[in-house]
Design a protein around this motif. Structure first.
Motif, PDB file in Angstrom:
ATOM      1  N   LEU A 143     -24.064 -30.176   1.889  1.00 52.83           N
ATOM      2  CA  LEU A 143     -23.552 -28.829   2.150  1.00 52.83           C
ATOM      3  C   LEU A 143     -22.369 -28.872   3.103  1.00 52.83           C
ATOM      4  CD1 LEU A 143     -26.431 -26.220   2.712  1.00 52.83           C
ATOM      5  CD2 LEU A 143     -24.457 -25.994   1.207  1.00 52.83           C
ATOM      6  N   ASP A 144     -22.494 -29.691   4.141  1.00 48.93           N
ATOM      7  CA  ASP A 144     -21.432 -29.769   5.146  1.00 48.93           C
ATOM      8  C   ASP A 144     -20.140 -30.340   4.572  1.00 48.93           C
ATOM      9  OD1 ASP A 144     -23.120 -28.721   7.052  1.00 48.93           O
ATOM     10  OD2 ASP A 144     -23.696 -30.680   7.881  1.00 48.93           O
ATOM     11  N   GLY A 145     -20.246 -31.081   3.457  1.00 50.42           N
ATOM     12  CA  GLY A 145     -19.059 -31.677   2.856  1.00 50.42           C
ATOM     13  C   GLY A 145     -18.223 -30.704   2.047  1.00 50.42           C
ATOM     14  N   VAL A 146     -18.736 -29.507   1.826  1.00 56.49           N
ATOM     15  CA  VAL A 146     -17.993 -28.499   1.069  1.00 56.49           C
ATOM     16  C   VAL A 146     -16.903 -27.899   1.956  1.00 56.49           C
ATOM     17  CG1 VAL A 146     -18.144 -26.340  -0.216  1.00 56.49           C
ATOM     18  CG2 VAL A 146     -20.022 -27.978  -0.321  1.00 56.49           C
ATOM     19  N   GLU A 147     -15.691 -27.810   1.434  1.00 55.67           N
ATOM     20  CA  GLU A 147     -14.550 -27.369   2.240  1.00 55.67           C
ATOM     21  C   GLU A 147     -14.082 -25.956   1.906  1.00 55.67           C
ATOM     22  OE1 GLU A 147     -11.631 -30.383   1.537  1.00 55.67           O
ATOM     23  OE2 GLU A 147     -12.752 -31.932   2.635  1.00 55.67           O
ATOM     24  N   VAL A 148     -14.823 -25.258   1.035  1.00 50.22           N
ATOM     25  CA  VAL A 148     -14.414 -23.907   0.621  1.00 50.22           C
ATOM     26  C   VAL A 148     -15.558 -22.925   0.902  1.00 50.22           C
ATOM     27  CG1 VAL A 148     -12.768 -24.658  -1.140  1.00 50.22           C
ATOM     28  CG2 VAL A 148     -15.198 -24.431  -1.736  1.00 50.22           C
ATOM     29  N   ALA A 149     -15.295 -21.650   0.692  1.00 48.25           N
ATOM     30  CA  ALA A 149     -16.301 -20.612   0.939  1.00 48.25           C
ATOM     31  C   ALA A 149     -17.584 -20.917   0.171  1.00 48.25           C
ATOM     32  CB  ALA A 149     -15.750 -19.251   0.525  1.00 48.25           C
ATOM     33  N   THR A 150     -18.710 -20.814   0.874  1.00 51.10           N
ATOM     34  CA  THR A 150     -20.005 -21.171   0.295  1.00 51.10           C
ATOM     35  C   THR A 150     -21.024 -20.073   0.580  1.00 51.10           C
ATOM     36  OG1 THR A 150     -19.518 -23.506   0.748  1.00 51.10           O
ATOM     37  CG2 THR A 150     -21.803 -22.951   0.204  1.00 51.10           C
ATOM     38  N   LEU A 151     -21.792 -19.717  -0.446  1.00 55.90           N
ATOM     39  CA  LEU A 151     -22.919 -18.810  -0.263  1.00 55.90           C
ATOM     40  C   LEU A 151     -24.196 -19.568  -0.606  1.00 55.90           C
ATOM     41  CD1 LEU A 151     -24.137 -15.961   0.221  1.00 55.90           C
ATOM     42  CD2 LEU A 151     -23.898 -15.574  -2.258  1.00 55.90           C
ATOM     43  N   VAL A 152     -25.165 -19.531   0.313  1.00 56.46           N
ATOM     44  CA  VAL A 152     -26.486 -20.102   0.069  1.00 56.46           C
ATOM     45  C   VAL A 152     -27.490 -18.959   0.052  1.00 56.46           C
ATOM     46  CG1 VAL A 152     -28.236 -21.756   0.813  1.00 56.46           C
ATOM     47  CG2 VAL A 152     -25.819 -22.210   1.289  1.00 56.46           C
ATOM     48  N   VAL A 153     -28.190 -18.789  -1.062  1.00 51.73           N
ATOM     49  CA  VAL A 153     -29.240 -17.782  -1.173  1.00 51.73           C
ATOM     50  C   VAL A 153     -30.571 -18.521  -1.169  1.00 51.73           C
ATOM     51  CG1 VAL A 153     -30.160 -15.864  -2.517  1.00 51.73           C
ATOM     52  CG2 VAL A 153     -27.696 -16.304  -2.522  1.00 51.73           C
ATOM     53  N   GLN A 154     -31.391 -18.246  -0.159  1.00 54.57           N
ATOM     54  CA  GLN A 154     -32.588 -19.050   0.084  1.00 54.57           C
ATOM     55  C   GLN A 154     -33.811 -18.156   0.263  1.00 54.57           C
ATOM     56  OE1 GLN A 154     -31.568 -22.126  -0.026  1.00 54.57           O
ATOM     57  NE2 GLN A 154     -33.092 -23.491   0.882  1.00 54.57           N
ATOM     58  N   GLY A 155     -34.956 -18.596  -0.245  1.00 54.65           N
ATOM     59  CA  GLY A 155     -36.208 -17.897  -0.008  1.00 54.65           C
ATOM     60  C   GLY A 155     -36.702 -18.135   1.414  1.00 54.65           C
ATOM     61  N   GLU A 156     -37.229 -17.095   2.032  1.00 53.97           N
ATOM     62  CA  GLU A 156     -37.706 -17.221   3.416  1.00 53.97           C
ATOM     63  C   GLU A 156     -38.810 -18.256   3.558  1.00 53.97           C
ATOM     64  OE1 GLU A 156     -36.983 -12.685   5.138  1.00 53.97           O
ATOM     65  OE2 GLU A 156     -38.911 -13.205   4.224  1.00 53.97           O
ATOM     66  N   ASN A 157     -39.607 -18.440   2.508  1.00 55.17           N
ATOM     67  CA  ASN A 157     -40.733 -19.366   2.559  1.00 55.17           C
ATOM     68  C   ASN A 157     -40.493 -20.625   1.737  1.00 55.17           C
ATOM     69  OD1 ASN A 157     -42.295 -17.487   4.114  1.00 55.17           O
ATOM     70  ND2 ASN A 157     -42.684 -16.344   2.235  1.00 55.17           N
ATOM     71  N   ASP A 158     -39.231 -21.005   1.617  1.00 58.06           N
ATOM     72  CA  ASP A 158     -38.899 -22.174   0.804  1.00 58.06           C
ATOM     73  C   ASP A 158     -39.393 -23.444   1.497  1.00 58.06           C
ATOM     74  OD1 ASP A 158     -37.702 -24.221  -0.690  1.00 58.06           O
ATOM     75  OD2 ASP A 158     -35.940 -23.003  -1.126  1.00 58.06           O
ATOM     76  N   PRO A 159     -40.294 -24.212   0.860  1.00 64.12           N
ATOM     77  CA  PRO A 159     -40.781 -25.443   1.483  1.00 64.12           C
ATOM     78  C   PRO A 159     -39.722 -26.528   1.574  1.00 64.12           C
ATOM     79  CG  PRO A 159     -41.621 -25.276  -0.763  1.00 64.12           C
ATOM     80  CD  PRO A 159     -40.938 -23.967  -0.458  1.00 64.12           C
ATOM     81  N   PHE A 160     -38.590 -26.313   0.883  1.00 61.35           N
ATOM     82  CA  PHE A 160     -37.491 -27.287   0.951  1.00 61.35           C
ATOM     83  C   PHE A 160     -36.561 -27.016   2.136  1.00 61.35           C
ATOM     84  CE2 PHE A 160     -38.963 -27.645  -3.357  1.00 61.35           C
ATOM     85  CZ  PHE A 160     -38.713 -28.953  -3.740  1.00 61.35           C
ATOM     86  N   GLY A 161     -36.923 -26.054   3.001  1.00 62.21           N
ATOM     87  CA  GLY A 161     -36.179 -25.850   4.236  1.00 62.21           C
ATOM     88  C   GLY A 161     -35.133 -24.754   4.185  1.00 62.21           C
ATOM     89  N   GLN A 162     -34.552 -24.500   5.360  1.00 63.10           N
ATOM     90  CA  GLN A 162     -33.535 -23.459   5.524  1.00 63.10           C
ATOM     91  C   GLN A 162     -32.264 -24.081   6.079  1.00 63.10           C
ATOM     92  OE1 GLN A 162     -34.326 -20.683   4.378  1.00 63.10           O
ATOM     93  NE2 GLN A 162     -36.551 -20.630   4.417  1.00 63.10           N
ATOM     94  N   PRO A 163     -31.144 -23.929   5.387  1.00 66.94           N
ATOM     95  CA  PRO A 163     -29.895 -24.443   5.928  1.00 66.94           C
ATOM     96  C   PRO A 163     -29.322 -23.470   6.955  1.00 66.94           C
ATOM     97  CG  PRO A 163     -29.487 -23.429   3.814  1.00 66.94           C
ATOM     98  CD  PRO A 163     -30.975 -23.330   4.052  1.00 66.94           C
ATOM     99  N   PRO A 164     -28.624 -23.978   7.953  1.00 70.26           N
ATOM    100  CA  PRO A 164     -27.971 -23.082   8.898  1.00 70.26           C
ATOM    101  C   PRO A 164     -26.679 -22.525   8.314  1.00 70.26           C
ATOM    102  CG  PRO A 164     -27.473 -25.348   9.464  1.00 70.26           C
ATOM    103  CD  PRO A 164     -28.421 -25.396   8.296  1.00 70.26           C
ATOM    104  N   SER A 165     -26.282 -21.361   8.796  1.00 77.88           N
ATOM    105  CA  SER A 165     -24.947 -20.880   8.443  1.00 77.88           C
ATOM    106  C   SER A 165     -23.932 -21.739   9.186  1.00 77.88           C
ATOM    107  CB  SER A 165     -24.784 -19.403   8.815  1.00 77.88           C
ATOM    108  OG  SER A 165     -25.042 -19.226  10.199  1.00 77.88           O
ATOM    109  N   GLY A 166     -22.688 -21.680   8.747  1.00 79.17           N
ATOM    110  CA  GLY A 166     -21.673 -22.510   9.381  1.00 79.17           C
ATOM    111  C   GLY A 166     -20.282 -22.033   9.021  1.00 79.17           C
ATOM    112  N   HIS A 167     -19.299 -22.838   9.388  1.00 76.68           N
ATOM    113  CA  HIS A 167     -17.914 -22.501   9.073  1.00 76.68           C
ATOM    114  C   HIS A 167     -17.780 -22.303   7.560  1.00 76.68           C
ATOM    115  CE1 HIS A 167     -13.636 -22.286   9.332  1.00 76.68           C
ATOM    116  NE2 HIS A 167     -13.453 -23.386   8.628  1.00 76.68           N
TER     117      HIS A 167
END
Length: 203
Positions: A143-167
Motif C-alpha cells: 500500500l505504501d508503495g502506491v504513489e497516487v490517490a488511494t481509497l481503501v474500503v475496509q470492514g470494521e471487523n476484518d480479520p485481515f487487519g486495518q490499514p492506516p490512512s496516509g499521504h
C-alpha cells in the motif's frame, strides 16, 4: 456487457467490460484469491463507477479462467494483470486515464503494479493487511508503495487487519468483515464519490 479473453504469458485472462456513457476514465478491478468478479463489493463498485462516467473491466486472472482454485504466485498475477492493462488500454480504453483496483488479493495486485501500469488512482476493497492472526506478516509496504490517490474500503471487523490512512490514502471503515457484504450499498456510495472527486482534475 462485453466479455473477451486476453492473452497473457500465463494463459488467457477474462475481461468483462461494463461501459459508461461519455467515459472520463476506466477502472480495472481484480478479484480475491478464492473468489470471482461476482463478489458483491466488486459489483457495487462497478455500478457506482459506471454511474459517474467510468468504464469498468472486471478482470479474471488466468488461474481462475483455467478452473484452478489456488491462486498463482504474485509475480504471475502481476505479469498477467499488466498484460491485460496493456491490451485493454490499446483496444478499448485508448486515451483514458486508468484506475487500478480490486478486492483482497486483487487490491494487492493493483497496488504492486500501479507505478509500472501508470495508474492515476488505486481502489482497494478489503485490503488484506496481514494474514488473520499474524499481524507480524504485514503487507503494508504494498500500500505504501502506491504513489497516487488511494481509497481503501475496509470492514470494521476484518480479520485481515486495518490499514492506516496516509499521504494521498483515504481509509473508510464500514460495518462488516472481509467480505463487505454487510455494507454493499455504502461501498458503492464511497467508490462513486471518491472516483468523481479524484477524476475531476483530469476531466
Amino acid at each position: 456487457m462485453t466479455t473477451l479473453l486476453v492473452d497473457t504469458p500465463h494463459g488467457p485472462a477474462r475481461a468483462s467490460l461494463h461501459c459508461a456513457h461519455e467515459p472520463r476514465a476506466a477502472l480495472l478491478l481484480g478479484h480475491g484469491a478464492g473468489g470471482g468478479v461476482e463478489a458483491p463489493d466488486l459489483v457495487a463498485a462497478c455500478h457506482a463507477a459506471n454511474a459517474v462516467g467510468v468504464h469498468v473491466a472486471l478482470i479474471e486472472q488466468p488461474y481462475r479462467v483455467a478452473g484452478r482454485r489456488a491462486p498463482a504466485p504474485a509475480t504471475q498475477l502481476d505479469t498477467a494483470w499488466l498484460s491485460v492493462v496493456d491490451d485493454l488500454g490499446e483496444r478499448w480504453f485508448d486515451g483514458l486515464p486508468l484506475v487500478f483496483g480490486g478486492r483482497s488479493s486483487g487490491a494487492r495486485v493493483a497496488c504492486r503494479t500501479s507505478v509500472e501500469g501508470q495508474a492515476v488512482a488505486v481502489l482497494c476493497l478489503a485490503f488484506p493487511v496481514h494474514p488473520p492472526g499474524k499481524p507480524e506478516k504485514s503487507r503494508l509496504a504494498e500500500l505504501d508503495g502506491v504513489e497516487v490517490a488511494t481509497l481503501v474500503v475496509q470492514g470494521e471487523n476484518d480479520p485481515f487487519g486495518q490499514p492506516p490512512s496516509g499521504h494521498h490514502r483515504e481509509v473508510v471503515l464500514l460495518k462488516g468483515d472481509h467480505s463487505l457484504k454487510a455494507s454493499v450499498a455504502d461501498v458503492g456510495r464511497c467508490v462513486g464519490e471518491w472516483l468523481d472527486r479524484v477524476l475531476r482534475p483530469l476531466d
